[in-house]
Design a protein around this motif. Structure first.
Motif, PDB file in Angstrom:
ATOM      1  N   ASN A 119       0.851  27.650  25.227  1.00 57.56           N
ATOM      2  CA  ASN A 119       1.918  27.441  24.240  1.00 57.56           C
ATOM      3  C   ASN A 119       3.174  26.898  24.908  1.00 57.56           C
ATOM      4  OD1 ASN A 119       0.234  28.490  22.272  1.00 57.56           O
ATOM      5  ND2 ASN A 119       1.243  30.495  22.218  1.00 57.56           N
ATOM      6  N   ALA A 122       2.748  23.171  26.066  1.00 59.67           N
ATOM      7  CA  ALA A 122       2.874  22.271  24.923  1.00 59.67           C
ATOM      8  C   ALA A 122       4.315  22.220  24.418  1.00 59.67           C
ATOM      9  CB  ALA A 122       1.934  22.716  23.794  1.00 59.67           C
ATOM     10  N   GLY A 123       4.970  23.379  24.377  1.00 56.84           N
ATOM     11  CA  GLY A 123       6.350  23.418  23.895  1.00 56.84           C
ATOM     12  C   GLY A 123       7.298  22.644  24.794  1.00 56.84           C
ATOM     13  N   GLU A 126       6.717  18.859  24.440  1.00 54.67           N
ATOM     14  CA  GLU A 126       7.354  18.311  23.245  1.00 54.67           C
ATOM     15  C   GLU A 126       8.870  18.245  23.408  1.00 54.67           C
ATOM     16  OE1 GLU A 126       7.962  18.911  18.463  1.00 54.67           O
ATOM     17  OE2 GLU A 126       6.976  20.518  19.589  1.00 54.67           O
ATOM     18  N   HIS A 127       9.471  19.270  23.981  1.00 52.27           N
ATOM     19  CA  HIS A 127      10.922  19.243  24.173  1.00 52.27           C
ATOM     20  C   HIS A 127      11.323  18.118  25.126  1.00 52.27           C
ATOM     21  CE1 HIS A 127      12.356  22.492  21.714  1.00 52.27           C
ATOM     22  NE2 HIS A 127      11.425  23.301  22.194  1.00 52.27           N
ATOM     23  N   GLU A 147       5.521  21.744  13.315  1.00 53.52           N
ATOM     24  CA  GLU A 147       4.675  22.114  14.448  1.00 53.52           C
ATOM     25  C   GLU A 147       3.600  21.074  14.759  1.00 53.52           C
ATOM     26  OE1 GLU A 147       2.963  25.986  13.945  1.00 53.52           O
ATOM     27  OE2 GLU A 147       4.865  26.995  14.262  1.00 53.52           O
ATOM     28  N   TRP A 150       3.536  19.733  18.411  1.00 52.49           N
ATOM     29  CA  TRP A 150       3.239  20.853  19.297  1.00 52.49           C
ATOM     30  C   TRP A 150       1.757  21.213  19.224  1.00 52.49           C
ATOM     31  CZ3 TRP A 150       1.277  25.709  18.271  1.00 52.49           C
ATOM     32  CH2 TRP A 150       1.264  26.578  19.361  1.00 52.49           C
ATOM     33  N   ARG A 154      -0.837  21.184  22.237  1.00 53.71           N
ATOM     34  CA  ARG A 154      -1.490  22.454  22.577  1.00 53.71           C
ATOM     35  C   ARG A 154      -2.991  22.248  22.754  1.00 53.71           C
ATOM     36  NH1 ARG A 154      -4.057  26.670  23.213  1.00 53.71           N
ATOM     37  NH2 ARG A 154      -3.248  28.776  23.019  1.00 53.71           N
TER      38      ARG A 154
END
Length: 169
Positions: A119, A122-123, A126-127, A147, A150, A154
Motif C-alpha cells: 500500500n 503504491a501510495g 502516486e504521490h 483511488e 493507487w 498497487r
C-alpha cells in the motif's frame, strides 16, 4: 511530466525500508520548496502544520486522501538538501534527500505487514507522480482525487512482490 521509476523495498522481519530515486527536470530550489515547505507539500502530498524547519522542530503531516495524521520531529535538516521527519505512530522515518541534477532520493522506514508495505509503495509512487505534476504547474486538486490510480499501482507492486514459483524437476 517525469516518468516515476518504481520504488524498491527491503524487509527485515516486519521492518520495511522503501526507496525511490527520481530525476526531476526542475531547479533544486523548486523541488526543495515542494518537498520541505508547508506551502509546497499540499500541492502533491499533505498538509504540514506545524512544520518547524530546523533540527528538532515539530512536524505534523495530514494527508488529504486519507485520515492519516503523523506527528513527530524533524530529525535531519540540511537546508535545500535533506528534510527528514521521524513520526508516530510506529516511529516512522520519512526522508527527502536532494542531489544536484536534480535527483530526489526518498526513503520511508516503518513497521508493518506485507500488505501495508505494498500500500505504501503504491501510495508514494502516486504521490511522486503528483509531485512531478505540481512541479510542472499542475498541483493536485484533492477534491477530484479517487483511488483508481493507487489501485492500479498497487496491483503492479503486488505482482512484482509475488514470490517466484518453485521449479520442481
Amino acid at each position: 511530466m517525469s516518468e516515476i521509476p518504481r520504488g524498491r523495498s527491503e524487509t527485515h522481519d516486519d521492518r520495511h525500508h522503501l526507496r525511490f530515486v527520481i530525476e526531476l527536470p526542475h531547479p533544486m530550489v523548486s523541488v526543495w520548496a515542494a518537498v520541505a515547505t508547508p506551502e509546497g507539500l499540499p500541492q502533491w502530498l499533505c498538509a504540514a502544520d506545524p512544520l518547524e524547519p530546523r533540527l528538532g522542530g515539530r512536524v505534523t503531516l495530514r494527508w488529504f486522501n486519507s485520515d492519516t495524521v503523523l506527528s513527530g520531529r524533524v530529525t535531519a535538516w540540511d537546508m535545500e538538501n535533506v528534510a527528514e521527519y521521524t513520526v508516530d505512530p510506529g516511529h516512522q522515518r520519512i526522508r527527502f534527500h536532494l542531489e544536484p541534477a536534480t535527483v530526489l532520493r526518498f526513503t520511508h522506514e516503518f513497521r508493518g505487514t506485507r500488505d501495508e508495505k505494498l500500500n505504501m509503495l503504491a501510495g508514494w509512487h502516486e504521490h511522486f507522480e503528483r509531485l512531478a505534476g505540481a512541479l510542472d504547474g499542475h498541483p493536485t486538486d484533492w477534491l477530484d482525487w479517487t483511488e483508481d490510480r493507487w489501485r492500479a499501482l498497487r496491483e503492479v507492486y503486488e505482482l512484482e512482490d509475488a514470490p517466484w514459483p518453485k521449479w520442481v524437476p
